[in-house]
Write a protein that holds these residues in place. Structure first.
Motif, mmCIF file in Angstrom:
data_model
loop_
_atom_site.group_PDB
_atom_site.id
_atom_site.type_symbol
_atom_site.label_atom_id
_atom_site.label_comp_id
_atom_site.label_asym_id
_atom_site.label_seq_id
_atom_site.Cartn_x
_atom_site.Cartn_y
_atom_site.Cartn_z
ATOM 1 N N LEU A 122 55.300 68.477 54.273
ATOM 2 C CA LEU A 122 56.133 68.052 53.136
ATOM 3 C C LEU A 122 57.596 67.883 53.552
ATOM 4 N N ALA A 123 58.111 68.813 54.341
ATOM 5 C CA ALA A 123 59.499 68.701 54.805
ATOM 6 C C ALA A 123 59.667 67.470 55.709
ATOM 7 N N SER A 124 58.702 67.234 56.577
ATOM 8 C CA SER A 124 58.758 66.082 57.485
ATOM 9 C C SER A 124 58.653 64.767 56.724
ATOM 10 N N LEU A 125 57.769 64.724 55.737
ATOM 11 C CA LEU A 125 57.624 63.509 54.942
ATOM 12 C C LEU A 125 58.900 63.240 54.145
ATOM 13 N N GLU A 126 59.493 64.283 53.588
ATOM 14 C CA GLU A 126 60.747 64.095 52.847
ATOM 15 C C GLU A 126 61.807 63.465 53.738
ATOM 16 N N LYS A 127 61.985 64.010 54.926
ATOM 17 C CA LYS A 127 62.994 63.482 55.854
ATOM 18 C C LYS A 127 62.676 62.033 56.229
ATOM 19 N N THR A 128 61.414 61.761 56.474
ATOM 20 C CA THR A 128 60.999 60.410 56.853
ATOM 21 C C THR A 128 61.232 59.423 55.720
ATOM 22 N N LEU A 129 60.875 59.795 54.508
ATOM 23 C CA LEU A 129 61.092 58.902 53.365
ATOM 24 C C LEU A 129 62.579 58.649 53.131
ATOM 25 N N LEU A 130 63.385 59.678 53.297
ATOM 26 C CA LEU A 130 64.836 59.500 53.176
ATOM 27 C C LEU A 130 65.340 58.511 54.232
ATOM 28 N N ASP A 131 64.862 58.671 55.457
ATOM 29 C CA ASP A 131 65.248 57.761 56.537
ATOM 30 C C ASP A 131 64.818 56.333 56.251
ATOM 31 N N GLN A 132 63.728 56.171 55.524
ATOM 32 C CA GLN A 132 63.204 54.840 55.200
ATOM 33 C C GLN A 132 63.848 54.258 53.947
ATOM 34 N N GLY A 133 64.792 55.018 53.339
ATOM 35 C CA GLY A 133 65.545 54.491 52.213
ATOM 36 C C GLY A 133 65.067 54.899 50.841
ATOM 37 N N MET A 134 64.087 55.787 50.770
ATOM 38 C CA MET A 134 63.615 56.234 49.459
ATOM 39 C C MET A 134 64.456 57.407 48.986
#
Length: 146
Positions: free
Chosen positions: A106-118
């Protein structure tokens, strides 16, 4: 196969089922807290071992999966056939179905989604999962039935 069966016997089949259910509930709570929608709407119809998530509009399926793999060594699957590029499939099976893996994902997905602009609520997914795990670890009130 022998080692896998030994681990199942050591943990106990009911305890293993309970662990999978608890981790899936925490994963779902975390995904929903991040604003993600599940592909299977009815909770009674969902698998405990694989959770399908709709890919948010404007988010690149392959870029997210590549970043999760490259940066965090986490692999999730995409959709197949007509739902290719529309969902992610997140597996929680066997040994990998652990509290620490759900939290890390969940922490990794959050960071990834933020990086992708979400736009994702900071810590929302992890916080929701913590609440599920905490609830599961609380003893039942006196006189309560299972």
């Amino acid at each position: 196969m022998r080692e896998a069966l030994r681990l199942v016997l050591e943990e106990g089949l009911e305890a293993r089922w309970e662990r999978h259910t608890r981790c899936q509930q925490a994963l779902v709570a975390g995904l929903e807290a991040m604003g993600l929608e599940l592909f299977v709407k009815n909770p009674a119809d969902r698998l405990v071992t694989v959770t399908a998530v709709n890919i948010p509009s404007g988010i690149n399926d392959k870029a997210v999966r590549k970043q999760l793999l490259d940066e965090f060594n986490i692999e999730i699957a995409g959709g197949l056939g007509p739902i290719a590029g529309k969902i992610w499939r997140i597996g929680l099976m066997g040994y990998s179905c652990q509290t620490w893996n759900v939290m890390r994902f969940l922490a990794s997905l959050e960071k990834t989604l933020l990086d992708q602009g979400m736009r994702v609520p900071s810590g929302g997914g992890v916080g929701a999962a913590i609440r599920v795990f905490r609830e599961a670890s609380q003893p039942a009130p006196a006189g309560a039935r299972k």
